[in-house]
Design an enzyme around this catalytic site. Structure first.
Site, mmCIF file in Angstrom:
data_model
loop_
_atom_site.group_PDB
_atom_site.id
_atom_site.type_symbol
_atom_site.label_atom_id
_atom_site.label_comp_id
_atom_site.label_asym_id
_atom_site.label_seq_id
_atom_site.Cartn_x
_atom_site.Cartn_y
_atom_site.Cartn_z
ATOM 1 N N GLY A 248 0.914 -1.163 0.111
ATOM 2 C CA GLY A 248 -0.095 0.056 0.268
ATOM 3 C C GLY A 248 0.922 1.322 -0.209
ATOM 4 N N PRO A 294 4.382 -4.878 -0.942
ATOM 5 C CA PRO A 294 4.629 -3.657 -1.766
ATOM 6 C C PRO A 294 4.403 -3.972 -3.250
ATOM 7 C CG PRO A 294 6.894 -4.159 -1.197
ATOM 8 C CD PRO A 294 6.069 -4.948 -0.437
ATOM 9 N N GLY A 295 3.520 -3.305 -3.808
ATOM 10 C CA GLY A 295 3.333 -3.516 -5.668
ATOM 11 C C GLY A 295 3.542 -2.323 -6.140
ATOM 12 N N CYS A 364 -13.750 4.074 -28.324
ATOM 13 C CA CYS A 364 -15.296 4.537 -28.401
ATOM 14 C C CYS A 364 -15.852 4.643 -27.146
ATOM 15 C CB CYS A 364 -15.927 3.482 -29.624
ATOM 16 S SG CYS A 364 -15.286 3.773 -31.141
ATOM 17 N N GLU A 365 -15.374 5.661 -26.601
ATOM 18 C CA GLU A 365 -16.149 5.783 -24.935
ATOM 19 C C GLU A 365 -15.515 7.249 -24.715
ATOM 20 O OE1 GLU A 365 -17.494 4.121 -22.538
ATOM 21 O OE2 GLU A 365 -17.649 1.846 -23.647
HETATM 22 C C1 LIG Z 1 -3.057 -4.954 -3.856
HETATM 23 C C2 LIG Z 1 -2.438 -5.550 -2.726
HETATM 24 C C3 LIG Z 1 -1.057 -5.440 -2.574
HETATM 25 C C4 LIG Z 1 -0.259 -4.366 -3.240
HETATM 26 O O1 LIG Z 1 -0.750 -3.269 -2.906
HETATM 27 P P1 LIG Z 1 0.100 -1.872 -3.588
HETATM 28 O O2 LIG Z 1 -0.895 -0.766 -3.123
HETATM 29 O O3 LIG Z 1 0.246 -2.074 -4.889
HETATM 30 O O4 LIG Z 1 1.380 -1.698 -2.688
HETATM 31 C C5 LIG Z 1 -0.664 -6.185 -1.522
HETATM 32 N N1 LIG Z 1 -1.139 -7.388 -0.700
HETATM 33 C C6 LIG Z 1 -2.350 -7.615 -1.145
HETATM 34 C C7 LIG Z 1 -3.107 -8.506 -0.680
HETATM 35 C C8 LIG Z 1 -2.983 -6.726 -2.101
HETATM 36 O O5 LIG Z 1 -4.410 -6.847 -2.535
#
Ligand SMILES: *Cc1c(COP(=O)(O)O)cnc(C)c1O
Length: 434
Positions: A248, A294-295, A364-365
């Site tokens: 997050g 983290p993603g 087309c939106e």
């Molecule tokens: C989406 C998600 C993440 C990653 O969240 P980011 O905001 O991209 O860091 C980590 N764990 C779970 C379970 C998620 O659903």
């Protein structure tokens, strides 16, 4: 634009990503094009893993694949000793095909199918995160049939409200994810999972939201999770060996968002670790293996999407539209939740912004917009339009809407770029049509 050594304006006044001139990248690969600054991803990986190691010790930074998933990112993540979390059979398959170690995979999802659970068990993933009683029952059946014991976590909902757009918040009381910590449902699922001989309950997982800058929300989550670990220890005599706090961390998209340095991300992790150590001490709990997921922060700011400007429509006194050769099929985030972006003209970086433009896609939106009200130099057809911070939740959310091919992804480093994902062809799009 959050400038750095690997994302800057070069002597020609062009945008440079990973040492490569955006104009050269476009000549070589065409548009639309996703460009990833490989060095930045590496720096983020080192920052987060070293923070966890130095400030806490035993644990894992587990990259959330859903932000950006392809074989190359799994290879990079593996090089830095990280884990990965997956949310579908497709992500699991991609990780496995890339050679990613399955004992560093966490499998999430609120509705994993019997087939997906079976695949995960057979792959030998590190943890499956249980999100419902039905899932626990299916998993027990699968493991019994295969004569294995699966390590599991339970997804709980600590009810922390993180500061972000409410569509991407997941841990309020009203959520499709997880068991509430406050209404007895978490205790119920724990009691039921510990009775299943083929499931080994290692701990709990929570994910309080996304695009979070307020580190205090993580500290509150740590407080609530450790309170609950203490309660379970006192009342059921169970001590958990794993704590997964989800992902997050926020990134910079547009004006108004904080601009963070690598050291700020280090401090995020340190603050969480410090808070956890304090809570463990206060409550007399054993130190669990800590997983963070983290993603967005790992890949988000590494990505820049390059487009070519097409028709320009100026509606006097109302709006100036620049239509690009991409749109919601490569980046649906504005259409989904009015996400904001920073936009630039990649070969006019030193020219003064003189006009306000709305960047429109080719689908087309009417809602197919990438960004509104961008101050740019005078834009002409064929200019290169760059959109920043598109490394996360862009390629992974792409579609073939209007039968547009999903653009390729290149990784740029030291002035050279290579395909991580090749361009999709019309033939690819129609491949499964009967
Ligand atoms: C989406 C998600 C993440 C990653 O969240 P980011 O905001 O991209 O860091 C980590 N764990 C779970 C379970 C998620 O659903």
């Amino acid at each position: 634009m959050n400038q750095r050594e690997t994302l800057k304006i070069n002597d020609k006044g062009h945008l440079e990503i990973g040492g490569a001139d955006a104009e050269e990248l476009v000549k070589q690969f065409g548009t639309p094009l996703y460009v990833m600054d490989k060095a930045y991803i590496g720096q983020m990986c080192i920052t987060l893993t070293s923070a966890l190691k130095k400030e806490y010790g035993s644990g894992l930074i587990s990259y959330a694949s859903k932000a950006f998933c392809c074989k190359e990112i799994y290879r990079i993540i593996e090089d830095y000793g990280m884990g990965a979390d997956v949310v579908s059979g497709g992500e699991l398959y991609t990780a496995k095909e890339s050679g990613f170690p399955m004992d560093k995979i966490t499998f999430h999802g609120n509705n994993k199918s019997f087939t997906e659970l079976t695949e995960a068990v057979l792959c030998g993933v590190q943890h499956i995160v249980i999100d419902s009683l039905g899932e626990a029952e299916d998993l027990e059946e699968i493991c019994a049939a295969n004569g294995t014991v699966q390590n599991v976590l339970i997804r709980v909902n600590p009810g922390v409200e993180a500061h972000t757009h409410h569509f991407i918040q997941t841990a309020k009381q009203d959520s499709k994810f997880g068991f509430s910590l406050t209404d007895g449902s978490a205790e119920d699922i724990i009691n039921s999972v510990i009775k299943k001989p083929h499931l080994k309950l290692c701990g709990l997982h929570c994910h309080i939201g996304s695009q979070i800058f307020e580190i205090k929300s993580f500290c509150i989550a740590v407080e609530k999770m450790t309170d609950f670990y203490k309660k379970i220890s006192d009342e059921l005599g169970i001590s958990f060996s794993v704590l997964n706090l989800g992902g997050g961390f926020g990134i910079h998209y547009a004006e108004g968002d904080p601009i963070l340095k690598l050291s700020d991300y280090y401090d995020f992790v340190k603050t969480i670790c410090d808070k956890l150590k304090t809570c463990l001490k206060e409550k007399g709990l054993e130190k669990p293996y800590l997983i963070l997921e983290p993603g967005r922060s790992v890949v988000g700011e590494a990505g820049v999407t390059l487009y070519t400007a097409g028709r320009i429509k100026e509606i006097k006194g109302i709006k100036n539209y620049v239509a690009i050769d991409g749109g919601m099929f490569d980046n649906p985030r504005f259409a989904l939740y009015q996400a904001r972006y920073t936009v630039a003209a990649a070969a006019k970086m030193l020219l003064k912004p003189v006009k306000k433009y709305t960047i429109a896609g080719k689908c087309c939106e009417s809602g197919d917009i990438i960004a509104e009200d961008c101050m740019l130099p005078e834009i002409e057809e064929r200019d290169i339009i760059a959109v920043f911070s598109t490394g996360a939740y862009n390629y992974s959310m792409a579609s073939n809407y209007n039968r547009n091919p999903v653009p390729p992804v290149v990784f740029a480093e030291n002035g050279k770029a290579y395909y991580a994902v090749k361009p999709q062809t019309y033939k690819d799009i129609a491949r499964n049509d009967v």
